[in-house]
Write an enzyme that holds these catalytic residues in place. Structure first.
Site, PDB file in Angstrom:
ATOM      1  N   ARG A 196       0.704  -1.026  -0.026  1.00 48.44           N
ATOM      2  CA  ARG A 196      -0.086   0.030   0.130  1.00 48.44           C
ATOM      3  C   ARG A 196       0.916   1.278  -0.152  1.00 48.44           C
ATOM      4  O   ARG A 196       2.012   1.061   0.511  1.00 48.44           O
ATOM      5  CB  ARG A 196      -0.864   0.166   1.351  1.00 48.44           C
ATOM      6  CG  ARG A 196      -1.913  -1.203   1.327  1.00 48.44           C
ATOM      7  CD  ARG A 196      -2.476  -1.263   2.642  1.00 48.44           C
ATOM      8  NE  ARG A 196      -3.528  -2.495   2.920  1.00 48.44           N
ATOM      9  CZ  ARG A 196      -3.271  -3.799   3.090  1.00 48.44           C
ATOM     10  NH1 ARG A 196      -1.982  -3.878   3.599  1.00 48.44           N
ATOM     11  NH2 ARG A 196      -3.893  -4.383   3.273  1.00 48.44           N
ATOM     12  N   LYS A 221      -1.799  -2.177   7.435  1.00 50.16           N
ATOM     13  CA  LYS A 221      -3.142  -1.508   7.563  1.00 50.16           C
ATOM     14  C   LYS A 221      -3.925  -2.226   8.777  1.00 50.16           C
ATOM     15  O   LYS A 221      -4.633  -1.538   9.592  1.00 50.16           O
ATOM     16  CB  LYS A 221      -4.013  -1.826   6.196  1.00 50.16           C
ATOM     17  CG  LYS A 221      -5.514  -1.130   6.465  1.00 50.16           C
ATOM     18  CD  LYS A 221      -6.203  -1.672   5.158  1.00 50.16           C
ATOM     19  CE  LYS A 221      -7.674  -1.136   5.141  1.00 50.16           C
ATOM     20  NZ  LYS A 221      -8.357  -1.483   4.044  1.00 50.16           N
ATOM     21  N   HIS A 281      -4.328   3.107  -4.809  1.00 48.64           N
ATOM     22  CA  HIS A 281      -4.608   1.776  -4.086  1.00 48.64           C
ATOM     23  C   HIS A 281      -5.099   0.709  -5.233  1.00 48.64           C
ATOM     24  O   HIS A 281      -4.790  -0.518  -5.109  1.00 48.64           O
ATOM     25  CB  HIS A 281      -5.749   1.813  -3.244  1.00 48.64           C
ATOM     26  CG  HIS A 281      -5.876   0.657  -2.323  1.00 48.64           C
ATOM     27  ND1 HIS A 281      -4.919   0.334  -1.272  1.00 48.64           N
ATOM     28  CD2 HIS A 281      -6.810  -0.190  -2.319  1.00 48.64           C
ATOM     29  CE1 HIS A 281      -5.245  -0.621  -0.809  1.00 48.64           C
ATOM     30  NE2 HIS A 281      -6.480  -1.052  -1.319  1.00 48.64           N
ATOM     31  N   ARG A 284      -2.628  -2.031  -6.278  1.00 47.19           N
ATOM     32  CA  ARG A 284      -2.620  -3.284  -5.413  1.00 47.19           C
ATOM     33  C   ARG A 284      -3.304  -4.108  -5.837  1.00 47.19           C
ATOM     34  O   ARG A 284      -3.272  -5.572  -6.093  1.00 47.19           O
ATOM     35  CB  ARG A 284      -2.908  -2.891  -3.850  1.00 47.19           C
ATOM     36  CG  ARG A 284      -3.073  -4.285  -3.097  1.00 47.19           C
ATOM     37  CD  ARG A 284      -3.213  -3.712  -1.548  1.00 47.19           C
ATOM     38  NE  ARG A 284      -3.530  -4.632  -0.722  1.00 47.19           N
ATOM     39  CZ  ARG A 284      -2.668  -5.471  -0.046  1.00 47.19           C
ATOM     40  NH1 ARG A 284      -1.296  -5.528  -0.231  1.00 47.19           N
ATOM     41  NH2 ARG A 284      -3.102  -6.301   0.856  1.00 47.19           N
ATOM     42  N   TRP A 307      -3.074 -10.394   3.557  1.00 46.15           N
ATOM     43  CA  TRP A 307      -4.573 -10.232   4.121  1.00 46.15           C
ATOM     44  C   TRP A 307      -4.853 -11.119   5.188  1.00 46.15           C
ATOM     45  O   TRP A 307      -4.077 -12.489   5.310  1.00 46.15           O
ATOM     46  CB  TRP A 307      -5.210 -10.529   2.836  1.00 46.15           C
ATOM     47  CG  TRP A 307      -5.552  -9.653   1.907  1.00 46.15           C
ATOM     48  CD1 TRP A 307      -6.368  -8.527   1.961  1.00 46.15           C
ATOM     49  CD2 TRP A 307      -5.116  -9.516   0.473  1.00 46.15           C
ATOM     50  NE1 TRP A 307      -6.311  -7.620   0.833  1.00 46.15           N
ATOM     51  CE2 TRP A 307      -5.577  -8.307  -0.148  1.00 46.15           C
ATOM     52  CE3 TRP A 307      -4.130 -10.604  -0.084  1.00 46.15           C
ATOM     53  CZ2 TRP A 307      -5.022  -7.897  -1.220  1.00 46.15           C
ATOM     54  CZ3 TRP A 307      -3.914 -10.120  -1.482  1.00 46.15           C
ATOM     55  CH2 TRP A 307      -4.266  -8.947  -2.022  1.00 46.15           C
ATOM     56  N   TYR A 316     -10.234 -12.190  -6.352  1.00 42.62           N
ATOM     57  CA  TYR A 316      -9.634 -12.309  -7.485  1.00 42.62           C
ATOM     58  C   TYR A 316      -9.486 -13.911  -8.262  1.00 42.62           C
ATOM     59  O   TYR A 316      -8.563 -13.740  -9.029  1.00 42.62           O
ATOM     60  CB  TYR A 316      -7.798 -11.988  -7.119  1.00 42.62           C
ATOM     61  CG  TYR A 316      -7.799 -10.427  -6.362  1.00 42.62           C
ATOM     62  CD1 TYR A 316      -7.919  -9.532  -7.094  1.00 42.62           C
ATOM     63  CD2 TYR A 316      -7.854 -10.253  -5.138  1.00 42.62           C
ATOM     64  CE1 TYR A 316      -7.912  -8.027  -6.803  1.00 42.62           C
ATOM     65  CE2 TYR A 316      -7.485  -9.239  -4.315  1.00 42.62           C
ATOM     66  CZ  TYR A 316      -7.584  -8.111  -5.391  1.00 42.62           C
ATOM     67  OH  TYR A 316      -7.598  -6.924  -4.700  1.00 42.62           O
TER      68      TYR A 316
END
Length: 339
Positions: A196, A221, A281, A284, A307, A316
């Site tokens: 990020r 994050k 973003h 990403r 994640w 995805y």
């Protein structure tokens, strides 16, 4: 001289009445009533005594206001990278909830917020962020602070469209060519690692090992430090930055990049490259999409991108169709198979 008597009294150099009392639990209260009217000050004192009596003898929880909860909620969320967004949402909710106690927030109040935001033209995704904050705050107030016994069930709005914006290889090359040098380096590193924006701009040399092709992020994050494997593209970008700054890997004119990278330089670069509706973003998303198209599994991608849940990566899955090719061929006509 300090006041010792119970009740309502005046203090020097203030126009407001003050109240003082000892509660059933032994706690001493001495505070301004915030009013110049004696009867109002006496009413406040009576309310404080009544609430304290009910809490002490009958276990009745004192009524806490939304604003009290917001103050405490912001205090515990102050270290979040998204703290400014939390503050902004709390301010936007104040016209709806600012005069309410937590036990007054029910389904009707939530419905009023939803309808008010829809009339303003806000999308379901925006409104859902407001609802999610209310739901989380009330849950914390119930489970951790014990301020309330129950909280309303708040469902997020359906119809939220998942953003699916990513670049082709050719578009990415155009964007890099159109960007100034410092921004092009950020873009290239983002496409190579999936990091990020803040993770890139705050990356320090002490957390990079080019020999081992690894970087370590201490602030992410989700507040979970993680290692980032560096491919040849990422290593190449970092090698180009050596000597520009003693501490930070990415800089602008010899100084750390402390601002939002989606600035004028970014807007000009996307415009020059002919790319619309694209945020930093989304690089990403592009990185993740390229990985799935190249055959990277969802589990591998989850670990690469840091994640916490597999559900965040399943979006995805649509980019990898190799495993379905055989299944699709099962109903091919005989004529096609013989060609």
């Amino acid at each position: 001289m300090a006041q010792t008597q119970e009740g309502v009294y005046r203090r020097k150099n203030t126009r407001f009445w003050w109240i003082t009392t000892t509660l059933p639990n032994g706690k001493r209260i001495r505070q301004s009533a915030g009013t110049e009217n004696r009867k109002d000050a006496e009413a406040l004192l009576a309310k404080i005594r009544l609430n304290a009596y009910q809490e002490f003898h009958f276990g009745v929880k004192p009524k806490r206001t939304w604003q009290e909860a917001v103050v405490r909620y912001l205090a515990i969320k102050s270290n979040l990278r998204s703290f400014r967004d939390v503050q902004r949402i709390c301010r936007l909710l104040d016209p709806y909830l600012g005069n309410l106690t937590l036990d007054q927030i029910n389904g009707d109040v939530i419905w009023t917020i939803i309808q008010g935001q829809l009339k303003k033209g806000n999308a379901p995704a925006t409104i859902n962020r407001y609802l999610a904050l209310i739901r989380n705050l009330l849950k914390v107030a119930r489970d951790e602070w014990q301020w309330i016994d129950c909280a309303p069930k708040i469902r997020l709005l359906p119809g939220e469209v998942e953003r699916d914006r990513w670049l082709s290889r050719e578009e990415a090359c155009r964007l890099i060519a159109a960007a100034p040098e410092h921004l092009a380096a950020l873009i290239r590193f983002a496409l190579a690692t999936g990091c990020r924006a803040r993770e890139i701009t705050e990356l320090e040399w002490c957390r990079v090992d080019l020999k081992r092709s690894t970087a370590w992020l201490n602030r992410t994050k989700n507040d979970t430090p993680r290692g980032v494997p560096l491919n040849m593209d990422a290593v190449s970008v970092l090698e180009e930055q050596i000597g520009k700054h003693d501490r930070y890997c990415f800089t602008y004119r010899g100084r750390p990049i402390l601002w939002d990278v989606t600035n004028t330089a970014w807007i000009n670069a996307t415009r020059k490259a002919g790319i619309k509706d694209f945020r930093f973003h989304d690089l990403r998303h592009t990185w993740a999409s390229w990985h799935r198209q190249a055959g990277t599994t969802c589990d591998e991608l989850k670990d690469l991108g840091g994640w916490k849940s597999r559900s965040m990566v399943d979006r995805y899955a649509k980019f990898a169709t190799e495993n379905m090719t055989l299944a699709a061929s099962r109903i091919e006509s005989e004529r096609v198979k013989t060609l």
